[in-house]
Design an enzyme around this catalytic site. Structure first.
Site, short mmCIF file in Angstrom:
data_model
loop_
_atom_site.label_atom_id
_atom_site.label_comp_id
_atom_site.label_asym_id
_atom_site.label_seq_id
_atom_site.Cartn_x
_atom_site.Cartn_y
_atom_site.Cartn_z
N ASN A 9 107.09 93.01 60.08
CA ASN A 9 105.86 91.02 59.95
C ASN A 9 106.58 91.13 58.19
O ASN A 9 105.52 91.51 58.25
CB ASN A 9 104.28 91.45 60.23
CG ASN A 9 104.55 89.95 59.80
OD1 ASN A 9 104.70 89.39 59.93
ND2 ASN A 9 102.95 90.35 60.36
N LYS A 11 105.66 88.13 57.39
CA LYS A 11 104.73 87.14 56.66
C LYS A 11 105.51 86.17 55.52
O LYS A 11 106.54 85.73 55.99
CB LYS A 11 103.70 88.09 55.78
CG LYS A 11 102.69 89.21 56.55
CD LYS A 11 101.27 89.19 56.61
CE LYS A 11 101.48 90.88 57.34
NZ LYS A 11 99.79 91.24 56.62
N HIS A 96 97.82 87.74 65.23
CA HIS A 96 97.64 88.54 64.41
C HIS A 96 95.92 87.83 63.55
O HIS A 96 95.53 86.79 63.51
CB HIS A 96 98.69 88.44 62.79
CG HIS A 96 98.72 89.26 61.70
ND1 HIS A 96 98.01 89.54 61.35
CD2 HIS A 96 99.26 90.12 61.97
CE1 HIS A 96 98.26 90.13 60.00
NE2 HIS A 96 99.38 90.79 60.56
N GLU A 98 95.40 87.67 60.47
CA GLU A 98 95.18 86.39 59.91
C GLU A 98 95.76 85.20 60.44
O GLU A 98 95.10 84.51 60.07
CB GLU A 98 96.83 86.70 59.02
CG GLU A 98 96.67 88.05 57.71
CD GLU A 98 97.92 88.60 56.92
OE1 GLU A 98 99.15 88.38 57.50
OE2 GLU A 98 97.90 89.81 57.13
N GLU A 168 95.92 96.45 64.58
CA GLU A 168 95.56 96.41 63.27
C GLU A 168 94.32 96.13 63.07
O GLU A 168 93.88 94.69 63.14
CB GLU A 168 96.40 95.21 63.28
CG GLU A 168 97.62 95.18 63.20
CD GLU A 168 98.78 94.14 62.76
OE1 GLU A 168 100.19 95.15 62.28
OE2 GLU A 168 98.49 92.56 62.93
N GLY A 174 96.69 95.45 54.49
CA GLY A 174 97.39 95.07 52.77
C GLY A 174 96.16 95.55 51.81
O GLY A 174 96.25 95.40 50.54
N SER A 213 98.32 98.95 56.56
CA SER A 213 99.54 100.09 55.31
C SER A 213 99.76 100.96 55.69
O SER A 213 99.51 101.94 55.72
CB SER A 213 97.62 100.30 54.25
OG SER A 213 97.13 99.31 53.83
#
Ligand code: 13P
Length: 252
Positions: A9, A11, A96, A98, A168, A174, A213
């Site tokens: 991904n 992003k 996702h 985010e 996730e 991250g 990560s």
């Protein structure tokens, strides 16, 4: 046997030119990785067309990172599932964290996106995961159960057969902090059990990917767990050598 999947991904990173270079570098190194691994790259919308062309015939599939929750019409700035599919894109990441966190995506929105993606022949990579407070309160299993029940449970068995799930944990994305292989296995097995309750034996075929990560140094340990079928990789997917090294987490 479930397929092994390593998906990148990207992003909101790379220009179209950089994206094509990255995709070509992944394609060039793929031969060093077990043929049991399916690679997917998910560039931003602006590069989809070029990356599809650059990866044609290489065995690398392309995914979008999102799609609109309406089919077409006056929705300025949105990109429909039909537009994405028409480019030769095969997958779309949906839900996702985010998108849930920064763009207010709810299960109601995601039900519409899932239906449109599937109706247009895109395979959804449906993301679930708890945040740090939910993990610390011991609610992680309940959170992912609700995220599956509120969306995936609304699919028909035919639709469900095309779904990939990505676990996730928000606290691992991250942050450099990875779930341990044991934490990942616990929740992946739980997700499969929740899927089995609704869809029976078909749940055995659903790839469940770990994201957060994931890097070359921890991929093999995570992928060794029986219910971890691969990874959804953020930062490390932007460096071809790292992305390929994660693929090598599956023994050749
Ligand atoms: P990182 O690998 O950068 O933690 O991101 C994971 C992710 O969000 C993939 O979708």
């Amino acid at each position: 046997m479930r397929r092994k999947i390593v998906a990148g991904n990207w992003k909101m990173n790379t220009t179209p030119v950089e994206g094509v270079e990255l995709a070509k570098a992944v394609a060039a190194g793929k031969g060093e990785v077990c043929p049991c691994v399916d690679f997917i790259v998910a560039p931003p919308f602006t590069h989809l067309s070029e990356v599809v062309k650059a990866t044609r015939g290489t065995g690398i599939a392309v995914s979008a990172q999102n799609c609109a929750d309406e089919a077409k019409g006056a929705y300025t700035g949105e990109v429909s599932a039909a537009m994405i599919a028409s480019l030769g894109v095969e997958y779309v990441i949906l839900g996702h964290s985010e998108r849930r966190q920064y763009y207010g995506e709810t299960s109601a929105t995601l039900n519409k996106k899932m239906a449109l993606a599937l109706a247009n022949g895109l395979r959804p990579i449906y993301c679930v995961g708890e945040n740090l407070a939910e993990r610390e309160a011991g609610k992680h299993l309940d959170v992912v159960t609700a995220q599956i029940e509120e969306v995936v449970y609304n699919l028909t068995p035919e639709q469900f057969a095309n779904v990939i799930v990505a676990y996730e944990p928000v606290w691992a994305i991250g942050t450099g902090k990875t779930a341990t292989a044991e934490q990942a296995q616990e929740i992946h097995a739980h997700i499969r059990e929740v899927l089995r309750k609704k869809f029976g034996a078909a749940a055995e075929q659903t790839p469940i990917l770990y994201g957060g990560s994931c890097k070359p140094s921890n991929a093999a340990e995570l992928f060794a767990k029986p219910d971890v079928d691969g990874g959804l990789i953020g930062g490390a997917s932007l460096v071809a050598a790292d992305f390929l090294a994660i693929g090598k987490g599956f023994a050749k």
